[in-house]
Design a protein around this motif. Structure first.
Motif, PDB file in Angstrom:
ATOM      1  N   TYR A 165     -31.061 -28.801  13.410  1.00 57.24           N
ATOM      2  CA  TYR A 165     -31.191 -30.019  14.214  1.00 57.24           C
ATOM      3  C   TYR A 165     -31.292 -31.252  13.335  1.00 57.24           C
ATOM      4  CZ  TYR A 165     -31.659 -27.149  18.359  1.00 57.24           C
ATOM      5  OH  TYR A 165     -31.413 -26.268  19.360  1.00 57.24           O
ATOM      6  N   GLY A 166     -31.934 -31.084  12.170  1.00 59.31           N
ATOM      7  CA  GLY A 166     -31.970 -32.199  11.228  1.00 59.31           C
ATOM      8  C   GLY A 166     -30.569 -32.580  10.783  1.00 59.31           C
TER       9      GLY A 166
ATOM     10  N   ILE B 280     -27.787 -32.112  12.440  1.00 55.01           N
ATOM     11  CA  ILE B 280     -27.072 -32.765  13.534  1.00 55.01           C
ATOM     12  C   ILE B 280     -27.482 -34.227  13.649  1.00 55.01           C
ATOM     13  CG2 ILE B 280     -26.766 -32.792  16.019  1.00 55.01           C
ATOM     14  CD1 ILE B 280     -26.972 -29.863  16.018  1.00 55.01           C
ATOM     15  N   PHE B 281     -28.780 -34.450  13.480  1.00 55.10           N
ATOM     16  CA  PHE B 281     -29.294 -35.814  13.515  1.00 55.10           C
ATOM     17  C   PHE B 281     -28.519 -36.688  12.527  1.00 55.10           C
ATOM     18  CE2 PHE B 281     -32.364 -39.007  12.123  1.00 55.10           C
ATOM     19  CZ  PHE B 281     -32.833 -39.479  13.327  1.00 55.10           C
ATOM     20  N   PHE B 282     -28.358 -36.166  11.303  1.00 51.80           N
ATOM     21  CA  PHE B 282     -27.670 -36.979  10.302  1.00 51.80           C
ATOM     22  C   PHE B 282     -26.158 -36.990  10.529  1.00 51.80           C
ATOM     23  CE2 PHE B 282     -31.743 -36.631   8.211  1.00 51.80           C
ATOM     24  CZ  PHE B 282     -31.918 -37.958   7.845  1.00 51.80           C
TER      25      PHE B 282
ATOM     26  N   LEU C 115     -31.129 -45.873  11.435  1.00 49.63           N
ATOM     27  CA  LEU C 115     -31.244 -44.458  11.792  1.00 49.63           C
ATOM     28  C   LEU C 115     -31.439 -44.301  13.292  1.00 49.63           C
ATOM     29  CD1 LEU C 115     -31.123 -42.154   9.843  1.00 49.63           C
ATOM     30  CD2 LEU C 115     -33.596 -42.035   9.836  1.00 49.63           C
TER      31      LEU C 115
ATOM     32  N   THR D 110     -28.314 -42.776  16.367  1.00 48.52           N
ATOM     33  CA  THR D 110     -28.435 -41.374  16.759  1.00 48.52           C
ATOM     34  C   THR D 110     -28.851 -41.322  18.223  1.00 48.52           C
ATOM     35  OG1 THR D 110     -30.656 -41.473  15.875  1.00 48.52           O
ATOM     36  CG2 THR D 110     -29.011 -40.381  14.522  1.00 48.52           C
ATOM     37  N   PRO D 111     -28.364 -40.317  18.958  1.00 46.36           N
ATOM     38  CA  PRO D 111     -28.732 -40.233  20.373  1.00 46.36           C
ATOM     39  C   PRO D 111     -30.147 -39.693  20.562  1.00 46.36           C
ATOM     40  CG  PRO D 111     -27.013 -38.640  19.818  1.00 46.36           C
ATOM     41  CD  PRO D 111     -27.378 -39.323  18.564  1.00 46.36           C
TER      42      PRO D 111
ATOM     43  N   VAL E 127     -30.568 -35.841  20.581  1.00 44.27           N
ATOM     44  CA  VAL E 127     -30.646 -35.159  19.288  1.00 44.27           C
ATOM     45  C   VAL E 127     -32.023 -35.372  18.652  1.00 44.27           C
ATOM     46  CG1 VAL E 127     -29.655 -35.090  16.982  1.00 44.27           C
ATOM     47  CG2 VAL E 127     -28.176 -35.287  18.942  1.00 44.27           C
ATOM     48  N   GLN E 128     -32.555 -36.589  18.814  1.00 47.85           N
ATOM     49  CA  GLN E 128     -33.901 -36.849  18.300  1.00 47.85           C
ATOM     50  C   GLN E 128     -34.914 -35.921  18.956  1.00 47.85           C
ATOM     51  OE1 GLN E 128     -34.456 -40.972  19.188  1.00 47.85           O
ATOM     52  NE2 GLN E 128     -32.788 -41.642  17.870  1.00 47.85           N
TER      53      GLN E 128
ATOM     54  N   PHE F  93     -34.351 -32.972  20.382  1.00 49.11           N
ATOM     55  CA  PHE F  93     -34.150 -31.593  19.928  1.00 49.11           C
ATOM     56  C   PHE F  93     -34.847 -31.381  18.596  1.00 49.11           C
ATOM     57  CE2 PHE F  93     -31.288 -28.589  22.050  1.00 49.11           C
ATOM     58  CZ  PHE F  93     -31.011 -29.310  23.183  1.00 49.11           C
ATOM     59  N   PHE F  94     -34.701 -32.349  17.707  1.00 46.09           N
ATOM     60  CA  PHE F  94     -35.325 -32.225  16.387  1.00 46.09           C
ATOM     61  C   PHE F  94     -36.843 -32.178  16.524  1.00 46.09           C
ATOM     62  CE2 PHE F  94     -37.038 -34.051  12.463  1.00 46.09           C
ATOM     63  CZ  PHE F  94     -36.532 -33.139  11.562  1.00 46.09           C
TER      64      PHE F  94
ATOM     65  N   GLY G 130     -37.172 -28.437  16.290  1.00 51.01           N
ATOM     66  CA  GLY G 130     -37.103 -28.391  14.835  1.00 51.01           C
ATOM     67  C   GLY G 130     -38.469 -28.418  14.176  1.00 51.01           C
TER      68      GLY G 130
END
Lengths: 226, 219
Positions: free
Chosen positions: A198-199, A201-203, B59, B63-64, B67-68, B70-71, B75
């Motif tokens: 996921y990290g 994908i973030f980047f 940053l 970014t959507p 995704v944030q 999900f992380f 994550g």
């Protein structure tokens, strides 16, 4: 150190699969942006027409699309159309429809704003120095509109790419779904892969959108004086 | 259309809307604070913090939220940081909104003419006083349309909270579709719920925008 979760990225073709997943969302957004630029210009011109009926209709369309979260629109098209009208659309098709509708609304508003921002004397002075109507548009109006519009349209592209991440929620197998597959497949061998995937994908999203928004910012600055 | 079904399940939507609004408002309040802090950091050009602020803005803007989230939610627990669903939602919204609010404040502060700042210095104001008495009052009135637009944007973004297992409006709608196959009714209520939440805000924002004229000197 050998059990670092990041190695899951390099197992098999995992990284390539993630990139392919990202490409699916980017492809959806590029198609949607292209379509919405075409329809948005038409809508923008339509919105400057002084017909009250057209004005009301475009206004309602614009307000409804802009006020609804894009995810709701996706649900409406993906689940709603199927149930009510028996139209079976794939996730990708309904995403393209929704994001085109949304992009058209955004683009239409930008075009309208650019059109009405050109003062009337520009047309009149053009005519006064003997340009034909076509020449006025070709040499005076359109260049000014474009310099205002292009940075905003590029910005719309980054917003589109970010928003298309939502298609994961209507079952399109894009980067987040691929990530889930990879994480599940490696659940026992690499238990902490979620963090890394996921990290990443973030980047990935960051490096997809950042250059585009830098270009938009630079163009905006460059063309500000004109 | 099954009216009985709609009436029966309205309470579910009301609960979900409360949750959406509650988290949305906390997130918006926090992102206003973060945004103002970052605008100050950039205005006062505080060395290291300033570069960090720029990095954060890029940053978070590129970014959507999905995704944030999900992380944050899937994550981070892998390194032992466990955050509740609500916590993730609030942090995510604040992370996203902070940069948007910062940009709104910054553009407001930049719109105040340089000459005013210089005159204030000439009168013997300290930099903090200049900000407090000269820049901010004018900047805020310029920023308000952008701030309102950001608020609407952030409330719209709350629609992805269902992925961190929060029972928000989307979650309820999806549940009803899955459980009873009442797609039309569930979606209709979903649209109406969002209209009830967002329409008043957008109308108030439009009125505010019209009422607030540039409060700056001159003009």
């Amino acid at each position: 150190m050998q059990d670092l979760g990041i190695r899951v990225l390099f197992l098999g073709n995992n990284f390539a699969r993630l990139l392919q997943g990202l490409w699916i969302t980017i492809r959806i957004s590029l198609i949607a942006v292209a379509l919405s630029i075409v329809f948005g210009v038409l809508l923008g011109i339509l919105m400057t027409v002084k017909n009250p009926v057209i004005k009301a209709m475009t206004k309602i369309y614009l307000e409804f699309i802009r006020i609804m979260p894009q995810l709701v629109l996706l649900f409406l098209v993906f689940f709603g159309l199927t149930k009510s009208y028996g139209i079976n659309l794939s996730g990708e098709t309904s995403a393209i429809i929704v994001f085109t509708l949304w992009g058209t609304a955004e683009m239409g508003d930008l075009v309208r704003g650019a059109l009405i921002s050109i003062p009337k004397h520009q047309y009149e002075s053009g005519a006064a120095i003997g340009l034909t109507k076509w020449q006025v548009y070709r040499y005076v109006i359109i260049p000014q509109i474009l310099t205002r519009l292009v940075p905003l349209a590029i910005n719309l592209t980054t917003r589109m790419i970010k928003t298309t991440s939502l298609v994961a929620l209507i079952g399109v197998v894009e980067v987040l779904k691929v990530a889930q597959q990879i994480i599940e497949a490696n659940r026992y061998t690499v238990p902490d892969s979620a963090l890394w995937i996921y990290g990443t994908i973030f980047f990935l999203y960051f490096f997809a959108c950042w250059p585009i928004s830098l270009v938009a910012k630079r163009l905006e600055k460059k063309w500000k004086t004109t | 259309m099954d009216i009985g079904f709609i009436v029966e399940y309205i309470p579910l939507y009301v609960e979900a809307a409360k949750l959406t609004l509650g988290i949305g408002l906390i997130g918006i309040a926090l992102s206003l604070i973060v945004g103002l802090l970052i605008a100050f950091i950039q205005y006062f050009k505080i060395p290291i913090l300033r570069q960090m602020a720029t990095g954060y803005i890029e940053l978070s803007r590129n970014t959507p939220l999905l995704v944030q989230l999900f992380f944050l939610y899937f994550g981070l627990p892998k390194v032992g940081i466990r955050i509740s669903s609500e916590g993730c939602a609030i942090i995510g919204l604040c992370f996203l909104g902070g940069s948007y609010m910062a940009e709104a404040f910054r553009s407001g502060m930049e719109s105040v003419e340089k000459g005013q700042e210089e005159s204030a210095f000439a009168l013997g104001f300290r930099k903090s006083q200049v900000v407090r008495y000269v820049i901010l009052p004018q900047a805020l009135s310029v920023s308000i349309p952008a701030l309102c637009a950001n608020m609407i944007f952030l409330i719209k973004e709350t629609s992805v909270f269902s992925v961190v297992a929060l029972a928000d409006l989307m979650y309820v709608a999806k549940d009803l579709i899955g459980l009873y196959y009442k797609t039309d009714e569930a979606l209709l209520m979903l649209v109406i719920a969002y209209l009830i939440i967002l329409l008043p805000i957008s109308i108030v924002a439009a009125i505010l925008e019209r009422r607030i004229r540039y409060a700056g000197f001159g003009n």
